[in-house]
Design a protein around this motif. Sequence first.
Motif, PDB file in Angstrom:
ATOM      1  N   SER A 116       0.835  -1.201   0.000  1.00  0.00           N
ATOM      2  CA  SER A 116       0.000   0.000   0.000  1.00  0.00           C
ATOM      3  C   SER A 116       0.866   1.247   0.000  1.00  0.00           C
ATOM      4  O   SER A 116       0.536   2.248  -0.638  1.00  0.00           O
ATOM      5  N   TYR A 117       1.973   1.177   0.702  1.00  0.00           N
ATOM      6  CA  TYR A 117       2.914   2.306   0.697  1.00  0.00           C
ATOM      7  C   TYR A 117       3.404   2.551  -0.738  1.00  0.00           C
ATOM      8  O   TYR A 117       3.399   3.679  -1.233  1.00  0.00           O
ATOM      9  N   LEU A 118       3.815   1.471  -1.401  1.00  0.00           N
ATOM     10  CA  LEU A 118       4.333   1.621  -2.775  1.00  0.00           C
ATOM     11  C   LEU A 118       3.255   2.165  -3.708  1.00  0.00           C
ATOM     12  O   LEU A 118       3.504   3.037  -4.537  1.00  0.00           O
ATOM     13  N   SER A 158      -0.362   7.386   8.215  1.00  0.00           N
ATOM     14  CA  SER A 158       0.305   6.543   7.218  1.00  0.00           C
ATOM     15  C   SER A 158      -0.522   5.318   6.861  1.00  0.00           C
ATOM     16  O   SER A 158       0.021   4.272   6.519  1.00  0.00           O
ATOM     17  N   ASN A 159      -1.837   5.444   6.946  1.00  0.00           N
ATOM     18  CA  ASN A 159      -2.709   4.351   6.554  1.00  0.00           C
ATOM     19  C   ASN A 159      -2.857   4.396   5.019  1.00  0.00           C
ATOM     20  O   ASN A 159      -3.858   4.857   4.482  1.00  0.00           O
ATOM     21  N   TYR A 160      -1.794   3.919   4.356  1.00  0.00           N
ATOM     22  CA  TYR A 160      -1.706   4.063   2.907  1.00  0.00           C
ATOM     23  C   TYR A 160      -2.928   3.463   2.193  1.00  0.00           C
ATOM     24  O   TYR A 160      -3.497   2.486   2.652  1.00  0.00           O
ATOM     25  N   SER A 202       3.858  10.291   0.062  1.00  0.00           N
ATOM     26  CA  SER A 202       2.505  10.474  -0.468  1.00  0.00           C
ATOM     27  C   SER A 202       1.551   9.471   0.160  1.00  0.00           C
ATOM     28  O   SER A 202       1.931   8.328   0.425  1.00  0.00           O
ATOM     29  N   THR A 203       0.322   9.919   0.329  1.00  0.00           N
ATOM     30  CA  THR A 203      -0.741   9.005   0.762  1.00  0.00           C
ATOM     31  C   THR A 203      -1.932   9.246  -0.163  1.00  0.00           C
ATOM     32  O   THR A 203      -2.001  10.280  -0.823  1.00  0.00           O
TER      33      THR A 203
END
Length: 436
Positions: A116-118, A158-160, A202-203
């Motif tokens: 999810s981060y990526l 940071s809850n991507y 970014s999110t």
Amino acid sequence: MNSAIHVFKFGGASVKDANAVLNVVELIKKHDRFKLVVVVSAMGKTTNKLEHIFNSFIKKDREAYFKSVNELKMFHLNIIQDLFKNDSFEEVNEIINALFNQITSFYDKTENENRSYLYDQLIPFGEMLSTKIIQHCLEKSDVKSSWLDAKTCIKTDSNYQNANVDWARTEKEINLCLNQLYKESRVVVSQGFVGSDNEGFSTTLGREGSDYSAGIFAYASDAKEVIIWKDVPGMLNADPKYFEDTIKLEQISFKEAIELSYYGASVIHPKTIKPLQNKNIPLFVKSFLHPEKKGTIIQQRTENDDAIPSFIFKKNQVLFSIMPKDFSFLIEENLSDVFLKLSRINAHINIMQNSALSFSFLMDDKVDVISQVKSALESSFIVKYNTNLELVTIRHYDQQTIDFVTTGKEILLEQKTRSTARFVMGLNETNTFKEV
Ligand code: ASP
Ligand code: MG
């Protein structure tokens, strides 16, 4: 000079090609006596394409990745060419090329990190591209404007892929940014759907989240109104995909809009309304093709809410029915166990009902959902399911509207409150439950 801020939101369809972009520029021009925040989504189907590119990255399919990146680049460069024709467009071309260089080098990132981060580091490029192009186009049309990186002011955790807004920080940053930018120009263009976390990564706010961004900007800046510009005349009482004679809703309340989106009406992103309701900022849904027409106004007053029945269809549903293996009653204890297990697999229930010995619940029939529910519950329950169903919700129903949607269908489950009737229905033939 009028100092109230108006927030405009343009979705992908409103900027899908050069003509559409020019139409947006004209609309902005007509309103530039106001201070505007213009929130824009990625162009056309760009976000889907980026998701496709992201999947190739995950699979490490270099060929597919670069093929799609190239197609996306050509799509944007063609729009620029159509927009700027003979005028010099080196500057915008350079910016777009630089963004595509970043998309290209994304391929070399390690894919072992959090997915999810990526995802959130790649997908926002769609909005970066669209807003850069639009802002240049405004400048070319003599509309003075500034470009605002939404990452500098929409602050999230940071809850991507489904980030939560830090309202206090966001409010402060938005006001700082806007105060600064409005010294230069009255039109500020920024990206929908995108924010950033504490570390500056970014999110994203969830698919179709640009409406929500418009709501966030409006809330933070105490805007006078928000207009979501769409390719439909306003909020309709049913999806024109399923209904021939849709009726436009003239005026509904925030509360009704939240109810409708809860049941699955897809005109506005569900999170959009709450911040507007909190500050009593009216939301207009209007057609970018017929901007002179009134559209729908969503505001505090509820007196028109029941004027027109609304229909919300959810297709491709699966109804599960479970029974305790030991034939005990399905009481609170068992039910809390069921909910716990379902929440662990992130299950989203569309409607549910219980009886002494069984509990039924309906879900979207997405890939793997049946096997996930099965493995979550099969140790204590007999699990049966029935697929290929639809859920129809009628707000402000009467017998005529019920007959209209249920005639000739088999009803497997129904629920009514004073304002809402809901039916889970199968297609004509008798539906049988299969055991998993
Ligand atoms: N471009 C993003 C999406 O397609 C956000 C949006 O359009 O609202 O999901
Ligand atoms: Mg969109």
